[in-house]
Design a protein around this motif. Structure first.
Motif, PDB file in Angstrom:
ATOM      1  N   UNK A 276      10.133  13.208  -2.320  1.00 57.28           N
ATOM      2  CA  UNK A 276       8.914  13.734  -2.330  1.00 57.28           C
ATOM      3  C   UNK A 276       7.402  13.127  -1.696  1.00 57.28           C
ATOM      4  N   UNK A 277       6.553  13.668  -0.724  1.00 57.92           N
ATOM      5  CA  UNK A 277       6.093  12.078  -0.170  1.00 57.92           C
ATOM      6  C   UNK A 277       4.767  11.046  -0.667  1.00 57.92           C
ATOM      7  N   UNK A 278       4.611  10.722  -1.839  1.00 55.80           N
ATOM      8  CA  UNK A 278       3.457  10.531  -2.493  1.00 55.80           C
ATOM      9  C   UNK A 278       2.609  10.067  -1.702  1.00 55.80           C
ATOM     10  N   UNK A 279       2.741   9.088  -0.840  1.00 55.92           N
ATOM     11  CA  UNK A 279       1.942   8.252  -0.052  1.00 55.92           C
ATOM     12  C   UNK A 279       1.835   7.948   1.311  1.00 55.92           C
ATOM     13  N   UNK A 280       1.003   7.803   2.220  1.00 54.96           N
ATOM     14  CA  UNK A 280       1.637   7.427   3.615  1.00 54.96           C
ATOM     15  C   UNK A 280       0.295   6.082   3.320  1.00 54.96           C
ATOM     16  N   UNK A 281       0.424   4.856   4.005  1.00 58.66           N
ATOM     17  CA  UNK A 281      -0.210   4.354   4.939  1.00 58.66           C
ATOM     18  C   UNK A 281      -0.100   3.045   4.687  1.00 58.66           C
ATOM     19  N   UNK A 282      -0.852   1.809   5.713  1.00 61.72           N
ATOM     20  CA  UNK A 282      -1.100   1.367   6.949  1.00 61.72           C
ATOM     21  C   UNK A 282      -1.409  -0.345   5.355  1.00 61.72           C
ATOM     22  N   UNK A 283      -0.561  -0.583   5.670  1.00 61.89           N
ATOM     23  CA  UNK A 283      -1.178  -2.268   4.722  1.00 61.89           C
ATOM     24  C   UNK A 283      -0.173  -3.521   5.405  1.00 61.89           C
ATOM     25  N   UNK A 284      -0.247  -4.621   5.049  1.00 65.06           N
ATOM     26  CA  UNK A 284       0.203  -5.885   5.334  1.00 65.06           C
ATOM     27  C   UNK A 284       1.998  -5.577   4.937  1.00 65.06           C
ATOM     28  N   UNK A 285       1.771  -4.821   3.449  1.00 67.66           N
ATOM     29  CA  UNK A 285       3.295  -4.839   2.406  1.00 67.66           C
ATOM     30  C   UNK A 285       2.859  -4.001   1.439  1.00 67.66           C
ATOM     31  N   UNK A 286       3.835  -4.323   0.695  1.00 67.16           N
ATOM     32  CA  UNK A 286       3.685  -2.828  -0.320  1.00 67.16           C
ATOM     33  C   UNK A 286       4.618  -4.099  -1.210  1.00 67.16           C
TER      34      UNK A 286
END
Length: 87
Positions: free
Chosen positions: A44-54
């Motif tokens: 189940x997809x919770x979140x889509x993002x662009x970032x340096x990291x997670x």
């Protein structure tokens, strides 16, 4: 008095498996490169993002990388995960 802490597993799209107690860090390996990430739990997809990291941290690991990345400290008695997005 000895406390038991759970052990967690994480899997990447490439099928790479990581086992962790504290946290798992996802990053590009480069200071100048952004990632496109999709966070999902049980398909189940919770979140889509662009970032340096997670950073995905257990309550045990909330005082390590997660805290230094601006996340809160949570009690190890709490059954929770903490997700820090590194802008």
């Amino acid at each position: 008095l000895q406390e038991k802490r759970p052990i967690y597993e994480t899997f990447s799209v490439e099928g790479k498996k990581e086992i962790f107690v504290n946290e798992v860090v996802i990053h590009s390996g480069s200071v100048t490169k952004m990632l496109e990430l999709e966070l999902s739990i049980q398909n189940q997809v919770i979140y889509n993002l662009r970032a340096d990291g997670l950073i995905v941290s257990s309550s045990t690991g909330s005082t390590a990388y997660s805290y230094s990345g601006g996340g809160p400290i949570i009690s190890p008695k709490l059954d929770a995960f903490l997700v820090n997005i590194c802008p």
